[in-house]
Design an enzyme around this catalytic site. Structure first.
Site, mmCIF file in Angstrom:
data_model
loop_
_atom_site.group_PDB
_atom_site.id
_atom_site.type_symbol
_atom_site.label_atom_id
_atom_site.label_comp_id
_atom_site.label_asym_id
_atom_site.label_seq_id
_atom_site.Cartn_x
_atom_site.Cartn_y
_atom_site.Cartn_z
ATOM 1 N N ARG B 13 0.737 -1.168 -0.166
ATOM 2 C CA ARG B 13 -0.151 0.003 -0.164
ATOM 3 C C ARG B 13 0.916 1.314 0.085
ATOM 4 N NH1 ARG B 13 -1.942 1.260 6.117
ATOM 5 N NH2 ARG B 13 -0.464 -0.304 7.491
ATOM 6 N N SER B 40 -4.528 4.893 6.026
ATOM 7 C CA SER B 40 -4.360 3.263 5.650
ATOM 8 C C SER B 40 -4.033 3.213 4.089
ATOM 9 C CB SER B 40 -5.697 2.710 5.819
ATOM 10 O OG SER B 40 -6.191 2.572 7.133
ATOM 11 N N GLU B 61 -19.052 4.506 0.140
ATOM 12 C CA GLU B 61 -18.371 3.824 -0.942
ATOM 13 C C GLU B 61 -19.178 3.845 -2.316
ATOM 14 O OE1 GLU B 61 -18.615 2.456 1.965
ATOM 15 O OE2 GLU B 61 -16.684 2.425 2.879
ATOM 16 N N PHE B 86 -14.592 -3.305 0.723
ATOM 17 C CA PHE B 86 -15.629 -2.230 0.357
ATOM 18 C C PHE B 86 -15.479 -1.598 -0.932
ATOM 19 C CE2 PHE B 86 -14.073 -1.652 4.956
ATOM 20 C CZ PHE B 86 -15.008 -2.750 5.445
ATOM 21 N N HIS B 112 -5.373 -3.704 1.754
ATOM 22 C CA HIS B 112 -5.958 -4.361 2.800
ATOM 23 C C HIS B 112 -6.509 -5.768 2.363
ATOM 24 C CE1 HIS B 112 -4.671 -1.221 4.885
ATOM 25 N NE2 HIS B 112 -4.898 -1.779 6.332
ATOM 26 N N ASP B 120 -8.182 -8.075 11.985
ATOM 27 C CA ASP B 120 -9.736 -7.434 11.889
ATOM 28 C C ASP B 120 -10.554 -8.572 11.524
ATOM 29 O OD1 ASP B 120 -9.270 -4.919 12.480
ATOM 30 O OD2 ASP B 120 -8.972 -4.214 10.416
ATOM 31 N N ARG B 170 -1.682 -5.006 2.962
ATOM 32 C CA ARG B 170 -1.119 -4.474 4.435
ATOM 33 C C ARG B 170 0.208 -5.143 4.609
ATOM 34 N NH1 ARG B 170 -3.148 -5.112 10.216
ATOM 35 N NH2 ARG B 170 -2.779 -3.053 11.058
#
Lengths: 293, 318
Positions: B13, B40, B61, B86, B112, B120, B170
């Site tokens: 990222r 992020s 989104e 998302f 991610h 998560d 990530r």
């Protein structure tokens, strides 16, 4: 000739075009025995007023010139794509593509898909719509691009009232005032009907004007959405309020099926095609002014 | 072997963030959008230098995808960014109608992705995104392997006219591709030539494949390793050429075994060059909370698993 008299003549001319567009709508839907006549007939004054009077469009030798970017002109988006017949007819009558092509509506290999798309490269269409709730977001992107490009053109987008039940509409409703999108006029067709019945019974939207105002929009209402003079006046008023930091919403009160007595005011004509007898009855109520296709 | 070594580790990222920073300076049409995940997505440098060309969409989104589609109508090149789940599953219909079907020049940038998001858990660990995006007509799907390649891909897709799904992650992983690489969309990257088995990997699984190649070499097995950074359009020619030579193949991806890279390879093989194929992928399950390393081990995505799969594939050769 006085200004008032000239204005009256202009309105009469636009009403004649609207009558022809209504003839096109019922003939198109009859021709393929599918499509959505009710909402199309209800929005006819709006489409004719926009494309023949209010939208600033690029033209060459009296013919509109279409390019995808729509630079330095006003751009219209249709979010509730199922009322494609009224848009296709208006675009054709305005000169974007041959009127004869209306006969191909919803038929195999046609550019006039059931719901509008860019996929077939039909002049006048800049985004696909049909799956509801997406048009306002697209309009906001196009409005933002105009600002970034220092382009003074305006963006117009029409949504249905049933469509207000989609969550994405409210994501977009919050975005617009936050980002001070003030080169955009959004219009909601308030005909009070959706597929399963009256909107108040299916899923009551309650006071849409108050909701948009609470989000930070400036809201105006056109009570007589099937009166050409009232629609022109309302659109003019909306445009005159642009450029002051807030997006503008028009609540356009229309009658579903307007212009054809047996279709008026009923959700039953949302997506039903007339039979031969009904077509004849409908055409009998609508003046032919520009010649059928 | 030891063809590729690394000197430092970085997250992919950050490669995206660095690519956006460079694009911000060289392409005035590039606009960045984000749905409340600026940190992020590593967009700070782009935003600092181009505040007018950043659009904060908040946690919405669907609207972000629509706004992106609209921006292209004015000639802009929107990079819509958020977490992979998302950016795809949540907004599939918006991408389908307003972006893919409408053929809009939107770059959907998804961070991610996959299990290695870690703690998560399954709600955020999408393992179906490559499949969903690959199934959309006209969508280009890119899954680069390290920091440098993600940066190069980010810059390359700005010059490509059409919808693109760019997937990255990530975890901090080794950088092993050159900083000055030319990123060619749709072109497979030969990592290591070999004769006994073809290992086709995508994303950070390419590094696992390289490690697997070293372990296999120690056991006298010569593996050919191919980096598929573009899932669609798929470089069938490179795959078939390699499998014709080696006679068997292992595919390695951080994705559901259904619908991802492995299925693209299988489709290519079934058309012309039947050969044993073994999948290294998540076996049609959701993920769970854990450290990335723990999850890679539990769900069978390490170099060790690739080695085992390679031996199975070789044993199945006729």
């Amino acid at each position: 000739m006085s200004n008032r008299k000239q204005k009256q003549m202009e309105i009469e001319q636009l009403e004649k075009i609207a009558s022809q567009v209504r003839r096109d709508i019922v003939r198109m839907v009859h021709g393929c025995q599918s499509g959505h006549p009710g909402g199309s007939l209800g929005c006819t004054e709006l489409f004719v007023a926009l494309y023949f009077e209010r939208l600033k469009l690029k033209e060459q030798d009296g013919k509109p010139v279409f390019d995808m970017n729509g630079k330095d002109e006003d751009i219209f988006f249709l979010s509730n794509g199922h009322i494609s017949p009224v848009w296709y007819s208006t675009l054709a009558r305005r000169g974007y593509f041959p009127v004869s092509e209306l006969a191909t509506f919803r038929k195999l290999d046609s550019r006039l898909q059931g719901h509008p798309t860019t996929h077939e490269h039909l002049e006048g269409i800049r985004i696909a719509s049909g799956s509801l709730g997406q048009g306002l977001s697209v309009a906001l992107g196009a409005a933002t691009a105009k600002k970034l490009n220092n382009d003074k053109g305006h963006i117009f987008v029409l949504m249905g009232d049933g469509e207000q039940q989609e969550g994405q509409v409210w994501e977009a409703a919050g975005f617009a005032p936050h980002h001070q999108i003030d080169n955009l006029v959004a219009i909601i067709d308030l005909n009070g009907q959706q597929i399963d019945g009256p909107t108040v019974k299916v899923m009551n939207n309650r006071d849409l004007g108050a909701k948009y105002e609470a989000f930070g929009w400036e809201v105006i209402s056109i009570e007589e959405g099937n009166d050409m003079a009232a629609v022109l006046k309302g659109l003019y008023e909306a445009q005159s309020r642009l450029g002051h930091g807030r997006p503008i919403l028009i609540l356009l009160h229309t009658g579903m099926g307007f212009g054809v007595d047996f279709m008026m005011g009923s959700h039953k004509w949302h997506g039903v095609a007339p039979n031969d007898e009904q077509l004849a009855a409908a055409l009998g109520q609508l003046e032919e002014s520009l010649g059928d296709y | 072997m030891k063809k590729y070594t690394f000197t430092e580790k970085k997250d992919t990222r950050s490669g995206f963030g660095a690519g956006m920073h460079e694009l911000g300076q060289k392409n005035p049409d590039v606009v960045a959008l984000c749905a409340d995940l600026v940190g992020s997505l590593k967009l700070e440098a782009f935003i600092k230098e181009n505040p007018d060309r950043f659009i904060q969409c908040g946690i919405s989104e669907a609207n972000m995808i629509g706004v992106s589609a609209g921006l292209t109508i004015g000639g802009k090149i929107p990079f819509a960014s958020t977490f992979a789940n998302f950016a795809t599953g949540r907004v599939y219909d918006q991408i389908r109608q307003s972006v893919a079907y409408s053929n809009k020049n939107v770059k959907i940038c998804a961070s991610h992705a996959g299990l290695t998001l870690g703690e998560d858990g399954a709600t955020h660990q999408i393992l179906e995104d490559l499949g969903m995006m690959k199934m959309l007509p006209g969508m280009t799907v890119i899954n680069p392997c390290d920091y440098n390649q993600t940066k190069a891909a980010t810059i390359a897709i700005a010059d490509y006219d059409g919808p693109v799904y760019l997937r990255f992650g990530r975890p901090v992983i080794p950088i092993f591709t050159p900083a000055d690489q030319k990123f060619e969309i749709g072109k497979a990257w030969m990592v290591n030539e070999g004769a006994d088995v073809t290992i086709i990997a995508t994303g950070h699984m390419v590094w696992e494949a390289i490690q697997a190649g070293e372990q296999l070499e120690a056991e006298g097995i010569d593996a050919e390793i191919i980096n598929i950074h573009t899932i669609k359009p798929f470089d069938e020619e490179a795959v078939l050429k390699s499998v014709t030579k080696t006679g068997c193949v292992v595919t390695a991806e951080e994705h559901n075994r259904i619908g991802g890279l492995g299925d693209s390879v299988a489709q290519a093989l079934v058309k012309s060059q039947l050969a044993p194929q073994e999948y290294v992928a998540v076996n049609d399950s959701f993920g769970e909370s854990g450290t990335p390393a723990q999850l890679m081990e539990k769900y069978g995505l390490t170099a060790k698993h690739i080695v085992e799969a390679a031996k199975r594939a070789i044993a199945r050769k006729s």
